[in-house]
Design a protein around this motif. Structure first.
Motif, PDB file in Angstrom:
ATOM      1  N   LEU A 115       0.847  -1.191   0.000  1.00  0.00           N
ATOM      2  CA  LEU A 115       0.000   0.000   0.000  1.00  0.00           C
ATOM      3  C   LEU A 115       0.884   1.242   0.000  1.00  0.00           C
ATOM      4  N   ALA A 116       0.771   2.033  -1.068  1.00  0.00           N
ATOM      5  CA  ALA A 116       1.525   3.284  -1.184  1.00  0.00           C
ATOM      6  C   ALA A 116       0.553   4.439  -0.999  1.00  0.00           C
ATOM      7  N   VAL A 117       0.757   5.220   0.054  1.00  0.00           N
ATOM      8  CA  VAL A 117      -0.100   6.369   0.333  1.00  0.00           C
ATOM      9  C   VAL A 117       0.533   7.608  -0.276  1.00  0.00           C
ATOM     10  N   ILE A 118      -0.246   8.304  -1.107  1.00  0.00           N
ATOM     11  CA  ILE A 118       0.210   9.536  -1.751  1.00  0.00           C
ATOM     12  C   ILE A 118      -0.239  10.696  -0.877  1.00  0.00           C
ATOM     13  N   GLY A 119       0.694  11.352  -0.218  1.00  0.00           N
ATOM     14  CA  GLY A 119       0.370  12.444   0.684  1.00  0.00           C
ATOM     15  C   GLY A 119       1.144  13.699   0.342  1.00  0.00           C
ATOM     16  N   GLY A 120       0.641  14.816   0.801  1.00  0.00           N
ATOM     17  CA  GLY A 120       1.317  16.075   0.535  1.00  0.00           C
ATOM     18  C   GLY A 120       0.457  17.259   0.889  1.00  0.00           C
ATOM     19  N   SER A 121       0.948  18.442   0.553  1.00  0.00           N
ATOM     20  CA  SER A 121       0.277  19.678   0.909  1.00  0.00           C
ATOM     21  C   SER A 121      -0.854  19.980  -0.070  1.00  0.00           C
ATOM     22  N   THR A 122      -1.631  20.993   0.283  1.00  0.00           N
ATOM     23  CA  THR A 122      -2.719  21.442  -0.565  1.00  0.00           C
ATOM     24  C   THR A 122      -2.187  21.893  -1.919  1.00  0.00           C
ATOM     25  N   GLY A 123      -2.812  21.385  -2.982  1.00  0.00           N
ATOM     26  CA  GLY A 123      -2.437  21.796  -4.325  1.00  0.00           C
ATOM     27  C   GLY A 123      -1.148  21.204  -4.834  1.00  0.00           C
ATOM     28  N   ALA A 124      -0.631  20.174  -4.167  1.00  0.00           N
ATOM     29  CA  ALA A 124       0.630  19.587  -4.613  1.00  0.00           C
ATOM     30  C   ALA A 124       0.464  18.714  -5.844  1.00  0.00           C
ATOM     31  N   ALA A 144      -5.459  12.489   7.173  1.00  0.00           N
ATOM     32  CA  ALA A 144      -4.264  12.337   6.337  1.00  0.00           C
ATOM     33  C   ALA A 144      -3.131  11.692   7.132  1.00  0.00           C
ATOM     34  N   ALA A 145      -2.941  12.130   8.376  1.00  0.00           N
ATOM     35  CA  ALA A 145      -1.891  11.541   9.214  1.00  0.00           C
ATOM     36  C   ALA A 145      -2.170  10.069   9.496  1.00  0.00           C
ATOM     37  N   GLU A 146      -3.452   9.715   9.749  1.00  0.00           N
ATOM     38  CA  GLU A 146      -3.801   8.327  10.001  1.00  0.00           C
ATOM     39  C   GLU A 146      -3.533   7.461   8.773  1.00  0.00           C
ATOM     40  N   LEU A 147      -3.841   7.993   7.591  1.00  0.00           N
ATOM     41  CA  LEU A 147      -3.639   7.218   6.366  1.00  0.00           C
ATOM     42  C   LEU A 147      -2.157   6.987   6.110  1.00  0.00           C
ATOM     43  N   ILE A 148      -1.364   7.994   6.361  1.00  0.00           N
ATOM     44  CA  ILE A 148       0.084   7.840   6.173  1.00  0.00           C
ATOM     45  C   ILE A 148       0.628   6.775   7.112  1.00  0.00           C
ATOM     46  N   CYS A 149       0.056   6.707   8.329  1.00  0.00           N
ATOM     47  CA  CYS A 149       0.502   5.687   9.276  1.00  0.00           C
ATOM     48  C   CYS A 149       0.152   4.280   8.811  1.00  0.00           C
ATOM     49  N   ALA A 150      -0.764   4.155   7.853  1.00  0.00           N
ATOM     50  CA  ALA A 150      -1.182   2.833   7.371  1.00  0.00           C
ATOM     51  C   ALA A 150      -0.428   2.403   6.126  1.00  0.00           C
ATOM     52  N   ALA A 151       0.605   3.128   5.732  1.00  0.00           N
ATOM     53  CA  ALA A 151       1.273   2.889   4.451  1.00  0.00           C
ATOM     54  C   ALA A 151       2.479   1.983   4.599  1.00  0.00           C
ATOM     55  N   ASP A 152       2.660   1.110   3.593  1.00  0.00           N
ATOM     56  CA  ASP A 152       3.935   0.414   3.443  1.00  0.00           C
ATOM     57  C   ASP A 152       4.983   1.354   2.878  1.00  0.00           C
ATOM     58  N   VAL A 153       4.534   2.226   1.961  1.00  0.00           N
ATOM     59  CA  VAL A 153       5.418   3.199   1.317  1.00  0.00           C
ATOM     60  C   VAL A 153       4.753   4.563   1.419  1.00  0.00           C
ATOM     61  N   TRP A 154       5.501   5.545   1.854  1.00  0.00           N
ATOM     62  CA  TRP A 154       5.013   6.923   1.861  1.00  0.00           C
ATOM     63  C   TRP A 154       5.528   7.604   0.600  1.00  0.00           C
ATOM     64  N   VAL A 155       4.620   8.130  -0.185  1.00  0.00           N
ATOM     65  CA  VAL A 155       4.988   8.941  -1.349  1.00  0.00           C
ATOM     66  C   VAL A 155       4.580  10.373  -1.023  1.00  0.00           C
ATOM     67  N   LEU A 156       5.556  11.181  -0.632  1.00  0.00           N
ATOM     68  CA  LEU A 156       5.279  12.555  -0.249  1.00  0.00           C
ATOM     69  C   LEU A 156       5.477  13.469  -1.446  1.00  0.00           C
TER      70      LEU A 156
END
Length: 683
Positions: free
Chosen positions: A63-72, A289-301
């Motif tokens: 599971l790769a979670v795609i996270g980042g700032s607004t408008g990224a 968003a923080a909870e979802l990132i904690c559930a990731a195998d890979v963080w894609v920031l």
């Protein structure tokens, strides 16, 4: 994957640790309490959403979670990696309110149930036409439009029943929504979780029939004790939401959801999750968003050329380094003219932060990046990132390494996080004991005052003393008892008020009691009435005791006037002797004349014990009322040692596993060698 095989002992230790963390409470406003509450929530999210599910299912997709700032450009990136629009990308912020998870159709069963992110309701749309409306199983959401070309819309909504079971909703397509656009009966297909504990999901088919208006239907397993009530959700022909329910079941209003899409273009073994903005103006979006990132195998920031130095993304990067997670960064929307310069500066910042080894991908600024575009970047723009993700998802060694590193990093971080949590728990316990001690001390002094003033005869003053003087001149016994009862009530009330003032003053000086009300929660304004009730009960018991002894004295004719004495007079003399001190020495003598010396002595002893019991009961009751606010805070007395003990057990199991890994690897090597020998012999 030696270290991610199912390990019952390690998983059990983690589960116990998780329960200890869940039971910990930090209600007192001490320094560090806010941080402890935040760390507790974050730790629970990581254990529930990722670590324990990953250890239980090491073969699950990456599971790769795609996270980042607004408008990224997170949604645009996800759409481009999949090859079609699965997540809304536009100019309105925040755009991503409901997270979107995309996986291969063969991997749907891994995410349709509550294996990961159990607190989020599931909404899934396996297939849809390009540009068609999505179907939501969220009660009043958008539905699959009716008419020609509209396809089936499926929904799944996982929640919790009152008995801890899991609930899922399933949305089907409505009459008139089939490929030919005509009415008829159709099937709603979904996945339903069974039981209070996550079990293997079962497929079920529910027939949904109706008229030809093109309504979209959905069925949800509702909130019954066994998870068997149904509620319906879905959309109407024009995209308007139509909710149809049975037994009032279904997802609760405001339940957070994750929309699940399937696409065969995504490789099996890889799932992408488009998370809300980490710097959203909506607090719940940031938390989600923080909870979802904690559930990731890979963080894609994902960050941009204009915002790559912002504080929020770098906070996440430092957190990723602390937990040693598998991390990827994407520098998006980089103008061609300054691409080399911006990429070099970003690389230098990563190097300074100790993250120079993190894979970096740069995506140039393209017309598709802007809101209002197609939401899809050219395949060449995301080819490098897609290739990296595919390699780690499909190569067993790389896949195991990515998942193992993230899980091991979280477990390793417990060595510092759990002692910090236990320290905060100890501070809470110490503060609660300190506040309780102030109340205990104040009421001990109140009890000493009451005992001292009763022994000094302070109750026999005022009206009581006047009635005592008149008692020898044919005064009424009941009036004397009334006056003594009122005097004892006043003495107790004054002592309690003094104790409350002393305790309240001590609490005002203690920062731990800033949010705890001593008198309001205790109902101190009614102390006089409660104490009066207890004193009147003591009086009734005293009168019954005097009547009993008087009756026995009459039978034995022990005193000079035993045959004519009334129980009320004996009770009045006994109360005066107990409460009058030196001021009522003659009360005992008169009682001995009436009932006899031995009877009077026995009666005074029994009456003294009865008085001490009721005085203690009165003060203990008021003290417990003052301590009730602390009891309501539910600060467990043993939460610190339980946290430390759970960590010790986990570390012991982790050490045992580490020691066994070489033997496991050797065993696997031997098994492979034997298999090769068998193949050679058979050949």
């Amino acid at each position: 994957m030696a270290t991610l095989d199912v390990r019952p002992r390690l998983i059990d230790a983690l589960s116990v640790l998780r329960d200890r963390v869940d039971a910990a409470r930090f209600p007192l406003p001490l320094r560090g309490a806010v941080r402890a509450r935040r760390n507790r929530a974050e730790l629970l999210a990581q254990l529930d959403d990722y670590v324990i599910p990953r250890l239980r299912s090491p073969q699950a997709p990456l599971l790769a979670v795609i996270g980042g700032s607004t408008g990224a450009g997170k949604s645009t990136l996800v759409n481009s990696l999949v090859g079609r629009r699965v997540s809304e990308a536009g100019v309105l912020r925040p755009t991503t309110r409901t997270p979107v998870l995309v996986c291969h159709p063969d991997d749907l069963h891994w995410f349709a149930g509550p294996r990961v992110l159990p607190q989020l309701a599931r909404v899934w749309v396996p297939e849809q036409d390009d540009g068609g409306e999505d179907a939501y199983a969220a009660g009043g959401g958008r539905g699959a439009g009716g008419g020609p070309g509209a396809r089936m819309a499926h929904g799944s909504c996982a929640g919790h029943t009152p008995h801890g079971g899991h609930r899922e909703a399933h949305a089907g397509h409505g009459p008139g929504a089939g490929p030919e656009g005509h009415g008829g009966a159709h099937q709603a297909v979904g996945v339903r979780g069974v039981g209070a504990e996550p079990k293997a999901s079962e497929l079920f088919v529910e027939e949904a029939a109706g008229a030809a208006e093109g309504l979209g239907y959905g069925a949800a397993v509702g909130g019954g004790a066994a998870g068997g009530d149904y509620g319906a959700y879905g959309g109407g022909g024009g995209g308007s939401g139509v909710g149809i329910g049975r037994d009032g079941g279904g997802a609760e209003a405001g339940m957070l959801t994750v929309r699940i899409e399937t696409d065969p273009a995504l490789p099996s073994g890889l799932a992408l999750l488009d998370a809300p903005d980490i710097d959203s103006l909506v607090a719940r979006n940031r938390e989600l968003a923080a909870e979802l990132i904690c559930a990731a195998d890979v963080w894609v920031l994902v960050t941009t050329a204009a915002r790559y130095a912002d504080a929020v993304p770098w906070h996440l990067l430092r957190t990723a380094k602390e937990y040693d997670v598998t991390l990827v960064t994407v520098l998006d929307r980089v103008p061609h003219q300054i691409a080399t310069d911006i990429s070099g500066r970003y690389a230098e910042l990563l190097q300074r932060a100790g993250l120079g080894h993190v894979p970096r991908f740069t995506i140039p600024e393209l017309p598709e990046s802007a809101g209002g575009g197609s939401g899809l970047l050219p395949a060449t723009a995301v080819a490098a990132l897609r290739g990296w993700l595919e390699r780690h998802a499909q190569d067993p060694v790389a896949r195991a390494a990515a998942a193992e590193r993230t899980a091991a990093g979280v477990i390793a971080s417990l060595r510092s996080r759990m002692p910090a949590l236990a320290g905060a728990a100890a501070a809470q316990h110490a503060a609660a004991l300190r506040l309780a001690g102030r109340v205990e001390e104040a009421y001990e002094r109140a009890a000493e005052r009451v005992r001292r003033e009763v022994a000094a005869g302070e109750v026999l003053s005022g009206d009581a003393r006047a009635h005592w003087r008149d008692h020898g001149l044919d005064g009424r016994s009941d009036e004397l008892l009334d006056a003594l009862t009122d005097g004892l009530t006043s003495l107790l009330t004054c002592a309690v008020d003094e104790a409350d003032e002393r305790a309240a003053e001590a609490w005002r000086r203690d920062p731990a009691a800033a949010e705890v009300s001593l008198t309001a929660a205790a109902g101190a304004s009614g102390a006089g009435g409660r104490l009066g009730v207890i004193v009147r009960r003591w009086r009734r018991c005293l009168e019954e005791l005097a009547e009993e002894e008087t009756r026995e004295a009459r039978a034995g004719q022990a005193g000079e006037r035993a045959g004519s004495v009334e129980p009320e007079e004996s009770a009045a003399l006994l109360a005066t002797a107990l409460l009058g001190g030196r001021r009522a020495r003659t009360a005992g003598e008169n009682l001995a004349d009436l009932l006899g010396a031995q009877t009077a002595l026995r009666l005074c002893e029994r009456g003294g014990r009865l008085l001490a019991t009721y005085l203690e009961r009165a003060l203990d009751g008021e003290r417990e009322r003052r301590l009730a606010p602390l009891d309501q805070l539910t600060v467990p007395l043993d939460q610190q040692p339980e946290l430390i003990a759970a960590l010790s057990v986990l570390q012991r199991e982790k050490q045992r596993e580490t020691e066994n890994e070489p033997r496991q690897e050797q065993r696997q090597t031997d098994e492979r060698a034997r298999a090769m020998q068998k193949e050679e012999v058979s050949g």
